[in-house]
Structures are given as C-alpha cells and as structure tokens.
Enzyme design. Sequence first.
Site: not given
Ligand code: BGC
Length: 784
Positions: A315
Amino acid sequence: MNNSKQTNPSVTLHEASSQYQSNTHKIKWLAKTIVTLTVSLFLFSCGSKQVENNEEEVFVSELLDKMTLEEKIGQLHQITSQWNMTGPAPEYAQGHEERLKSGLVGSMLNVIGAEATLNAQKLVVENSRLGIPLIFGYDVIHGYRTMFPVPLGEAASWDPEVVKLSASIAALESAAAGLHWTFAPMMDVGRDARWGRVMEGAGEDPYLASILSAARVRGFQGENLADQKTIAACAKHFAGYAFAESGKDYNNVDISNATLHNVILPPFKASTAAGAATYMNSFNTIQGLPASSNEYIQRQLLKGDWGFDGFVVSDWNSIGEMVAHGAARDLKEAANMAINAGSDMDMEGNAYTNFLAELVEESKVDIKIIDDAVKRVLTVKYRLGLFEDPYKYSNKEWEKNTLYSLGNKSAARKVARESIVLLKNEENKLPISKSIKSIAVVGPLADDKDAPLGNWRADAVANSAVSVLEGIKARAGKDVTINYAKGCDLVTSERNFAGEIKFNTTDRTGFAAAVAAAKKSEIVLLAIGEDCFQSGEGRSQADIRLKGLQMELFDAIYAVNPNIVIVLMNGRPVAIPELDAKAPAILETWFLGSEAGHAIADVVFGDHNPSGKLPMTFPRSNGQIPIYYNAMNTGRPGPKNEVFWSHYTDQSNAPLYPFGYGLSYTDFKYDNLAVDSSDPSAIQVSVTLQNTGAVTGTEVAQLYIRDQFASLVRPIKELKGFQKVTLKSGESKNLTFTLTEKELGFYDNEGNYKVEDGMFDVMVGTNSTDLLTETFLLTAEVVQ
Ligand code: BGC
C-alpha cells in the site's frame, strides 16, 4: 547506480533504435522465435492452455535474462503522477522523467486518460533499453467516469451479477482511458461503522464478501485479461486493515488466528480462486508484524498454499511506514524485510529503488527473490497484452465514445436501484400514492448533484449526478407540484478529497422555507445523511449520528408534516434511532452514483420494488460498536432478569437494523423448513417462500447455520447461503439449499480447515434475526 546501457553490452536487442516499434517488434520477434523453438515440442501433447502458459513463461524468463539488476529493481518501483505528462513535472516529481526513460520504473499510479497514459508509456517504451511497458494503476472503486453505488451500497444488492456488471463497466471505461489495473476490490470485512473505509467494502460478513468480491474480480477481469475491455483487479488490503482499533483509520490491529482465518481471509481466498491478478497489502500489523513484512500471509499462504502467481503491491508507502511502526530500524531494513516477505512492488515508498541493489550486493536479499518478484510483475503485464501492444488501451477516440455512454448510465441506474434498502415503511407510505398532487423535496442533499458520486470517485465529473430533486421531477410529471427547499447546508467547507470537513452547526436561515414547503405538500421527501467525503480513507468518525443541523431540521418539518420519507445518503451505517422512532418511511440510498436521482425516483414511485438487504448491521448508538451478527456466544448470553449477564444497562443489545435486513413493497412468508441429513456430505435444506402481498417482489432468502458445539467456539449465526427470488403476488416457491463440508467447517488456530460432527442449527429467513430454525446431526462420515 550504473547506467544499464553501458553495463550490459551483450544485449543487442535495442541498440539500433530507441523507437518503440523497433523495441517491441524485437521483443516480440525474440520471444516468438524462442517460443516457437521451445514450445513446438509440446504442441502435440499439451492442451492450448498449457501452451499459452509455456509461451508466457518462456517470454518472461527470456526477458528477465536480459535485464540488469537495476532494471529488475525498476520493475518493482511504482511512482505516482498527477502531473500532465505533456508538461513539466512539478517539484515532487523531479527526476521521474529520467527514471522513466531509463526503464527504472515499472508502474505508475494516478496517470489517467488516453492521452496522458500514451505520453507516459511512450516515454518509457521509446527511450528505455528494453522498452518494457509500464502498468498504469488507479483507484477505480465504483466506476471510472460513470459512477455506480459505493461498494457497500452495491453489496446491499446481494447480487453477484449486479456487482459484476458494475465492475465490468468500470473496467471498460478505465481501459478506454488508458488504464490497465484497478486497486480494487477492497474486501476487508468490516465490523466497525466508525471506520470510514467500510464504504469501500462488502460489509461485515465473510461469506457475502467472498461471493461479491469474487464477482467484482470477474467483472473487472472478464474471461481474459488480454481483452481490451478488461483490466487487472487487485485484492486489497491484505490483510486485517478493517480491524483498526476503535475504527480509527491506520490504527493498531490486534486479531486472533480464529478471526484471521475465519473472517478476514476467506474473501481473499475466494478472489484468488476467481483469478485476481494482483494483491495489495495493508498498512497495519498482523500479530505484531506489519503486513508488508508478513511472510506467513504473503509467501506461505497466498503464494504457497493458495497458488497465487500474480504480484503483491505494497500500500502507499506501507514499506516505509514499517519504520514508524517500530518494525524496521530504517528504510533499508524495511526494504529487506518487505521483499523477503513477498511484497513485490513498492508503491511510493522508494525503499526498493534506493536499497535493493545494495541489499543484493550484501547478500541480504537473494537475487532469486528479486527475480521471482520481477517475473510476477512481467507476467501480469504479459497477460494484459502489454508486450503485444503497450498502447492498446490509450486510444482517444475509443475513450470519447466509451466514457459516460448511455448504456453505461443505464447500467448504473439498474445497479443503483438494486442497492436501495427500504428500512421502514409504516402504513405503506411508499410507493407514494398515484393520486398525490404535491411533494416537498427537502434537505441539504436533496438537490445535491455531487454527493451521490461518493468518495473515491475516480474520474467522475463534479456535480454530474442526477439529484433526488431532478429524479423526482423527471418522474412526477406536470400534474404534481414539487416544492423544493434545501433547509440548511450540511457542510460549510469546500468538498475536497483530502480536506477536513466542517459541518454547519449554526446557519438555520433556510429552515423557514423548508417548513413552508413541507406544510403545503402532502408528503415530504427529506434527503439527509452524510457528506460524500465523510466516509472513505482517513474519514473515521467517533460519532456516527447525523451531523450538523439535520436532526433539528427533521424535527422542525415533522412538527408541521409528519408524513415524511427519509432519503438517507451515507457511506457507512449511521445511528438514527430517533428517525426510526418517528419517520413513517426510511430509504437507505447510500451514495448511488451518477444515476442516483432516477434510481431513487424508480423506487419512490413504485416502478421498482426495493429488494436490497443490509450488508452491515446498523447500531442504535456509537456505544454498541463493534456490533455484528456473527458474534460468538458468551458464557452469559442472557437475556436475564438480573444484572450479571452480557449486556448494557442503558441500552438493548439489539441493533437498530440487523444484518440482512430490508423490506419490500410486498410481504413474504417462510414456511415448512425441513432438513434432510441422510447424506451427510450434502445436507438438503428446503423451505417454502411465498409472496403474500399484493405486488410482485424480490426477496433475498438467507440461510444461516450454527455449529452448536465445536473444538473452538463458533458464532451464533453464520451466513452460508442466499437466493434472490422474484415472486408474483400469491406465488410460492420451494427453495433448496445444499450444505457440504465447504459450509459446515471452520479454520483452527493453525489455519487448518476442519469439519466436526455434532448438532447444527440451520436457520432460514428474511434477515439475520427473523428466522425459522431446525436442527440436524452431522455424523462423523462427512468429517472423514
Ligand atoms: C490506500 C489504497 C489505495 C492507494 C493508492 C492508499 O492510501 O490505502 O487503498 O489503493 O492509496 O491510491
């Protein structure tokens, strides 16, 4: 770092030209030659699938052999972009362009649109030594340009086909906008309504979430990833993220093995079986280890036991955040732990790009680990057809004709209707009477064309949704007077994905007009709930009651006209006991997307009979949270007349609306529940369902079990089957369900699945509370 062009003179593939055509043709030619030679031996003995796999393997291995360490690490490096690829990069992105041109970036997120993706792809393919295309990822959570209901809302359809349809159109639009990959579906089973991201999931139940998440994966990916109309899915967040303590996003997670295996992991496993091409890990720790460095779930379970052959992306900076967690001394150690634990791609962490080469040189990371991760990334790119044509998704004409098409909007309306849940309908207030002459449409969300788009709205155009007012006006016709008044604002701050929300707690100047509108109308539709950015990432709430002046507005209107239909918009369960006590009718409409107003009008006027069922329990109060139907029994379950049992002394244990709850404009009766356990490997459960009301309706018949006694305590109810059935007035149908070891077992603390003999309750009914019950004895036979 060394420049790969100088360090690998043996590679001649791209020396002649830096043009993409030349590069890709050479890759293709090389691959084809090798493939032809190697694979032709198998052609007579193997099926075509195996040949395809061999081609893929040979292609990826050959390409890998040509790559320098630096290039390999580049494939594991993902960067964001919000800059226009045709213009100069902003400061934060300085150096990106050079890295892209050198083939030192494997993926980008947040580059969207046919033109921008084409430009970015060209930069890489035309300039880098091997011309390996980027994979573009984006958070396409509930639609790309045409918005569908937020996933929690869609889950209320209890309909895998509906969910699949929505994902397939999101995929079509995304692909037409140059994207290859969505960071969805989120399949975190969530039990805490305070956590803002419950909006992105399928609710509190692992069985329902498994079926719907798998359907979403199939919708995004279709039959074949190389099909231009599909994109790769990403099962996220692996794992346990929704169990953030006190519902506070990014907070500590403390879960038992039983919860991990029986509640959190099943939707992931189901999505792997459905072919999810990629995974995203999560910010949280699992039993003391950050998910990004969790070898057990990423290597042993996912890539080992479950046979997942795609790649895992971290993530956003979750590898870097291991330092803040106190799990790694510094970013280098975090990189070391994460890659060894099976995190293949580093999203915006710069951990891999900065430290993996050193770690390999120091023999802390085996090159085989890097190769495995790179192979996985290249394999997904291969499956998407990017080596055949890296630009195939970036086509402006196709983009123009595809986004927000009439067909897409009509699908959005269908999905939106299926997602609506009728929570209350005293004296059949709904559908509104055909003879009605005046309707007040009131409330801060009533003419809001932006709120229904919800959070995580990809490339939706602000203020593009059909508002409740527009939908009602369009359907009501000229003989009905619509009296609109906003009443009050919900928020005073500007709508903003990243900003804090400020609620209006003082400005009541619009109350008088709303009261006047209500007074002169036969019925009031009051649209209230949450701001669309009140749920979503980083949007935890300590208090899930309606904010600002909304309840005051309700009281003011109720005083002059109690004939009120509440049209709720929200991305999480809200605590509305006062509305439930007073308002005669309540419609849960979540954030329904682009066609919200039309879908709501379809239900309000009875063109569509609602059949949605809650995928998450609605509490009476904040104090009841976490509240979920599939809880364990306690030693003191009650209810008792004295004080020493498991309860609150100031409130009932019962939720306001239970999991699986939802009404219809007709009535359904369940009868004749019977269980045939003569074949213990396939227990047959049957029940008669009858539509006893006046109109055709659709019911979601739900089956729950309880394993009365087991080596580990089991929940008091577990959903193990459901059927969505449409019946005409008076019609009845015999429904049968089959229970096999798949439904009857559970995971022990070591993650082993077992089925234990003994007594089981089987319960069938209209929601998780109103159920007929039978028991049966599961004999040892099935356990063998
Ligand atoms: C979130 C993810 C997301 C990623 C990219 C993160 O902060 O937890 O779910 O896909 O950002 O935007």
